[in-house]
Design a protein around this motif. Sequence first.
Motif, PDB file in Angstrom:
ATOM      1  N   GLN A 233       0.798  -1.263   0.039  1.00  0.00           N
ATOM      2  CA  GLN A 233      -0.007  -0.094   0.109  1.00  0.00           C
ATOM      3  C   GLN A 233       0.810   1.195   0.169  1.00  0.00           C
ATOM      4  N   PHE A 234       0.595   2.135  -0.803  1.00  0.00           N
ATOM      5  CA  PHE A 234       1.231   3.472  -0.907  1.00  0.00           C
ATOM      6  C   PHE A 234       0.407   4.433  -0.675  1.00  0.00           C
ATOM      7  N   HIS A 235       0.836   5.264   0.435  1.00  0.00           N
ATOM      8  CA  HIS A 235      -0.170   6.549   0.825  1.00  0.00           C
ATOM      9  C   HIS A 235       0.187   7.784   0.182  1.00  0.00           C
ATOM     10  N   PRO A 236      -1.137   8.322  -0.415  1.00  0.00           N
ATOM     11  CA  PRO A 236      -0.668   9.511  -1.334  1.00  0.00           C
ATOM     12  C   PRO A 236      -0.024  10.938  -0.634  1.00  0.00           C
ATOM     13  N   THR A 237      -0.202  10.921   0.542  1.00  0.00           N
ATOM     14  CA  THR A 237       0.038  12.125   1.069  1.00  0.00           C
ATOM     15  C   THR A 237       1.172  11.817   2.381  1.00  0.00           C
ATOM     16  N   SER A 238       2.530  11.817   1.696  1.00  0.00           N
ATOM     17  CA  SER A 238       3.659  11.281   2.609  1.00  0.00           C
ATOM     18  C   SER A 238       4.658  12.852   2.347  1.00  0.00           C
ATOM     19  N   LEU A 239       5.405  13.204   3.505  1.00  0.00           N
ATOM     20  CA  LEU A 239       5.971  14.300   3.185  1.00  0.00           C
ATOM     21  C   LEU A 239       7.430  13.903   2.077  1.00  0.00           C
ATOM     22  N   PRO A 240       7.822  14.683   1.124  1.00  0.00           N
ATOM     23  CA  PRO A 240       8.921  14.188   0.536  1.00  0.00           C
ATOM     24  C   PRO A 240      10.222  13.881   0.939  1.00  0.00           C
ATOM     25  N   SER A 241      10.721  14.625   1.969  1.00  0.00           N
ATOM     26  CA  SER A 241      12.006  14.729   2.379  1.00  0.00           C
ATOM     27  C   SER A 241      12.312  13.466   3.495  1.00  0.00           C
ATOM     28  N   THR A 242      11.279  13.088   4.108  1.00  0.00           N
ATOM     29  CA  THR A 242      11.165  12.078   5.202  1.00  0.00           C
ATOM     30  C   THR A 242      10.145  11.050   5.047  1.00  0.00           C
ATOM     31  N   GLY A 243       9.301  11.059   4.188  1.00  0.00           N
ATOM     32  CA  GLY A 243       8.162   9.939   4.386  1.00  0.00           C
ATOM     33  C   GLY A 243       7.247  10.185   5.617  1.00  0.00           C
ATOM     34  N   VAL A 244       7.251  11.132   6.349  1.00  0.00           N
ATOM     35  CA  VAL A 244       6.445  11.312   7.364  1.00  0.00           C
ATOM     36  C   VAL A 244       5.003  11.367   6.704  1.00  0.00           C
ATOM     37  N   LEU A 245       4.035  10.613   7.624  1.00  0.00           N
ATOM     38  CA  LEU A 245       2.554  10.790   6.669  1.00  0.00           C
ATOM     39  C   LEU A 245       1.882  12.008   7.153  1.00  0.00           C
ATOM     40  N   ILE A 246       1.231  12.424   6.134  1.00  0.00           N
ATOM     41  CA  ILE A 246       0.200  13.762   6.506  1.00  0.00           C
ATOM     42  C   ILE A 246      -1.036  13.026   6.067  1.00  0.00           C
ATOM     43  N   SER A 247      -1.947  13.011   7.187  1.00  0.00           N
ATOM     44  CA  SER A 247      -3.242  12.314   7.344  1.00  0.00           C
ATOM     45  C   SER A 247      -4.174  12.699   6.192  1.00  0.00           C
ATOM     46  N   GLU A 248      -5.063  11.733   5.695  1.00  0.00           N
ATOM     47  CA  GLU A 248      -6.084  11.785   4.840  1.00  0.00           C
ATOM     48  C   GLU A 248      -7.068  12.825   5.482  1.00  0.00           C
ATOM     49  N   GLY A 249      -6.957  13.201   6.792  1.00  0.00           N
ATOM     50  CA  GLY A 249      -7.825  14.005   7.523  1.00  0.00           C
ATOM     51  C   GLY A 249      -7.666  15.435   6.702  1.00  0.00           C
ATOM     52  N   VAL A 250      -6.593  15.937   6.195  1.00  0.00           N
ATOM     53  CA  VAL A 250      -6.296  17.149   5.649  1.00  0.00           C
ATOM     54  C   VAL A 250      -7.335  17.286   4.255  1.00  0.00           C
ATOM     55  N   ARG A 251      -7.365  16.118   3.528  1.00  0.00           N
ATOM     56  CA  ARG A 251      -8.156  16.377   2.491  1.00  0.00           C
ATOM     57  C   ARG A 251      -9.602  16.106   2.956  1.00  0.00           C
ATOM     58  N   GLY A 252      -9.896  15.353   3.892  1.00  0.00           N
ATOM     59  CA  GLY A 252     -11.172  15.211   4.440  1.00  0.00           C
ATOM     60  C   GLY A 252     -11.901  16.613   4.855  1.00  0.00           C
ATOM     61  N   GLU A 253     -10.958  17.464   5.615  1.00  0.00           N
ATOM     62  CA  GLU A 253     -11.349  18.784   5.656  1.00  0.00           C
ATOM     63  C   GLU A 253     -11.721  19.655   4.636  1.00  0.00           C
ATOM     64  N   GLY A 254     -11.154  19.208   3.510  1.00  0.00           N
ATOM     65  CA  GLY A 254     -11.374  20.240   2.282  1.00  0.00           C
ATOM     66  C   GLY A 254      -9.745  20.586   1.865  1.00  0.00           C
ATOM     67  N   GLY A 255      -8.735  20.041   1.992  1.00  0.00           N
ATOM     68  CA  GLY A 255      -7.438  20.332   1.692  1.00  0.00           C
ATOM     69  C   GLY A 255      -7.512  19.825   0.036  1.00  0.00           C
ATOM     70  N   ILE A 256      -6.664  20.756  -0.782  1.00  0.00           N
ATOM     71  CA  ILE A 256      -6.605  20.551  -2.161  1.00  0.00           C
ATOM     72  C   ILE A 256      -5.267  20.244  -2.838  1.00  0.00           C
ATOM     73  N   LEU A 257      -5.164  19.288  -3.828  1.00  0.00           N
ATOM     74  CA  LEU A 257      -3.955  19.015  -4.444  1.00  0.00           C
ATOM     75  C   LEU A 257      -3.794  19.906  -5.561  1.00  0.00           C
ATOM     76  N   TYR A 258      -2.549  20.259  -5.755  1.00  0.00           N
ATOM     77  CA  TYR A 258      -2.197  21.171  -6.790  1.00  0.00           C
ATOM     78  C   TYR A 258      -0.968  20.526  -7.768  1.00  0.00           C
ATOM     79  N   ASN A 259      -0.831  20.773  -8.925  1.00  0.00           N
ATOM     80  CA  ASN A 259       0.241  20.352  -9.392  1.00  0.00           C
ATOM     81  C   ASN A 259       1.129  21.925  -9.803  1.00  0.00           C
ATOM     82  N   ASP A 260       2.199  21.544 -10.390  1.00  0.00           N
ATOM     83  CA  ASP A 260       3.079  22.769 -10.610  1.00  0.00           C
ATOM     84  C   ASP A 260       2.486  23.835 -11.157  1.00  0.00           C
ATOM     85  N   GLU A 261       1.531  23.688 -11.986  1.00  0.00           N
ATOM     86  CA  GLU A 261       0.856  24.666 -12.872  1.00  0.00           C
ATOM     87  C   GLU A 261      -0.465  25.368 -12.435  1.00  0.00           C
TER      88      GLU A 261
END
Lengths: 617, 301
Positions: A233-261
């Motif tokens: 299982q790969f979790h979609p939101t981990s911090l790039p430098s350490t792999g520390v998990l950022i909970s799905e709760g952020v998206r649950g509350e309304g967090g948005i994913l953006y690309n470079d553009e």
Amino acid sequence: MYEHDVIVVGAGGAGLRAAIAAQEEGADVAIVSKLHPVRSHTGAAEGGINAALREGDSWEDHAYDTMKGSDYLGDAPAIETLCTDSPKEVIQLEHWGMAFSREEDGRVSQRPFGGLSFPRTTYAGAETGHQLLHTMYEQLVKRGITVYDEWYVSDLAVTDEERPEDRTCHGVVAYDIQSGELSGFRATEGVILATGGLGQVFDHTTNAVANTGDGVAMAYRAGVPIEDMEFIQFHPTSLPSTGVLISEGVRGEGGILYNDEGERFMFEYGYASNDGELASRDVVARAELSEVNEGRGIDDEYVHLDMRHLGEERIVDRLENILHLAKDFEGVDGLEEPMPVKPGQHYAMGGIETDENGETCVGGLYAAGECACASVHGSNRLGGNALPELIVFGKRAGAHAAGKDLGTAEIETGQRGEYELGEVDTPVQPGEIEPAGGEGDAVADGGVAAETSSGDGHDLVERAVTRERERVQSLMEKDDGVQHAEIRSDVQESMTQYVNVFREEEGLKQALEDIAEARERYQDVFVKDPSRTFNTDLIQTLETRNILDLAEAITLGALARDEFRGAHWRKEHQERKDDEWLKHTMLSWNDGTPELWYKPVILEGEDKKYEPKIRSY
Amino acid sequence: MSTHVPETETETDTEAETEVEHSEPLAPAQEERMRKKAEARADREERARQEAAERATGDDDTVHLKVFRFDPEVEGKQEPRFDDFHVPYEKGMTVLDALIYARDTFDSSLTFRHSCRQAICGSDALFINGRQRLGCKTQLSDLDQPVRVEPLPHAEVEKDLVVDMDHFYDQMEAVEPYFDADELPDGELDEQRQTRENREKVKMSTRCIWCGACMSSCNIAAGNNEYLGPAAINKAYRFAMDEREGTERKQHRLNILEQENGVWRCQTQFSCTEVCPKDIPLTEHIQELKREAVKSNLKFW
């Protein structure tokens, strides 16, 4: 030599629960762990424990959800055991004082989780695993159970009959990290492996540095089949430098994913036009990597998770922990800037083949927790189902090893029931560079069964210690060669590149070639630190061997399974193929020449059969 | 992709309850310390921004570490010394990241405990630039250079940055650190009830990760090996204040804490509270137990 009735290897949730259960059955039990128990990675679990505790819920519903979540690759007897046992095990934790979050009426809180038809995830704040681990360690202290902490178990003492099903485990060999003493631990009743995850096979993982899959690799080399290793299982939101998990709760509350553009890619590019950021983990992870691969990632590596629009008050109120994690582990202020995230290895669904009592096909050898595969999770684990697995199967394994009658298991282990041999076309011969019987290969010879099964258990453990001493000496005596860190990081990088969220036939084959090359280099591995005191250079060198074997097993399984099921995505095979693949991928070490075989998944439950359906939520 | 219809997950891994969790106001003194910590952090961040700006203009993007080295059995390391490591800096890099880099790249014998990398396993409490901190939780950008990394003071050094934790564990286990209710519900599915307020009361005390930073920072513990120390007393607080245990058990716990080397040794210097990586108000918990002990003694007069 130390001797106990039951030896438990590992001191996370499953190990602690097993030890307590074994002692309750009257056994003299000891835990041997490379970490002090409270350092175990169970402590990092956040979400909660699924258990059908409330009116309107039932274990049957929990079982249905789990089977569906597994994409019909879980075995019904294991799943039903999990779901029927979980409620009383959760309440047992409550009786041991675990600090669960509470409702107004004073009862333990439960909340909704992905893939569940009822809010049955029982939790303790944002730190359920921490509370669970410490609560169980407290009970261990209360009972005076012996712990050999900072002892690294490096091998199993298993007899060498031709068929693994005829072998017996008599103990383990362990290395005292503090003193450098190598010693045998004889177990007269049973050895329970509870060594946790294997995230260090990948270079980007939410797992701890200690999660090197030692138990799975040791069992594999001792002849125990390992099951469904390709399902990671790969979790979609981990911090790039350490792999520390950022909970799905952020998206649950309304967090948005953006690309470079600055595009909200989940919608813009149609990855999940209905649910966007709240699609399932595998969908979002695939979307993020697609963006990066198509040149729309940030720094060609990650995407942004933005929660600033939620406002400081709401963020501090509901997501405070995320602010700490982003600040402490990425140096990013989530109130001021978007957080960088990328998919990270999170959990291994596969592992050591066991039945629902935690028993492997080798006599006296058990496994429980993430290192085991009963199988509860099949091809995809639901959030909240890892912690109940620890306590339910940890307890069963401990009690069974200590002699409690749990009834005959319905799941057959080893090549005893219905099975078929498999074939997979590999670019290089997998397995040992020089299979057993080869000369002078003490380094790679990590755990082939002892030379002879004659004599009693005591002698067998002694011989295993001798063999292990030679292996350690040969690593320490070399003055030059390759260092483990180099081999380890090369394999981790290859795995993350080729055996990640996206898997293509050519990439998988490349990974097998990379692993074979790493095996060659491992022949020349040496330990530079000459010290006997706390020689982490040596420990990590031994661990790296385990990483090699497991990387190969994961990749072999991934190459063999030419379908798309759960977390396993194949570019060339975009369908779930139930006619062909309602079966578990099994690998046997076979003295250094891995053998691939399959056994059917068990969809017949106690009262009903689980019919595979299209998996939609 | 037929079996993989986009799913709506309602999973909220961790944070849904923080709403409740952080609604309780902190005690004023703790609030004041938290404010100071925040100010100090803001200062460091400002400094870090300036330094980063300076670094951006120069070409020196390495971090200079001075790391304590000692090995009782290796020639050349028996006399403690400091080794210098220059590690390439990347944004977000922690002291632990730098140590791992130094070990994997320059010297594989560099030894330190670490596991989770996210401040929950409590393995890597170190003495960094003169203060107890978790290596994994300490951003290099917050520190003056060279970054001086030493093992925890007031503990026996086994090798390099690894100290003997046995004394710490002994103290933790001396306070009967396990839940032991006067009575339990009869049914195996019957819960003990606990009010939200009571859970809130013990919440911070349950966050201890056994890192030992507090014990290492405590002058009293340094001078008196018998003193239970802040972490163990906090552990006892966690149970003494838990309403599920019952009054008899609580009295027993207070008796343990009142002994010669218990709560009364604390001189409220707040050093433990200052260094706690989980922001547990340790000193206040100790003070509260002193008050409880006095109250219960009065009751028995």
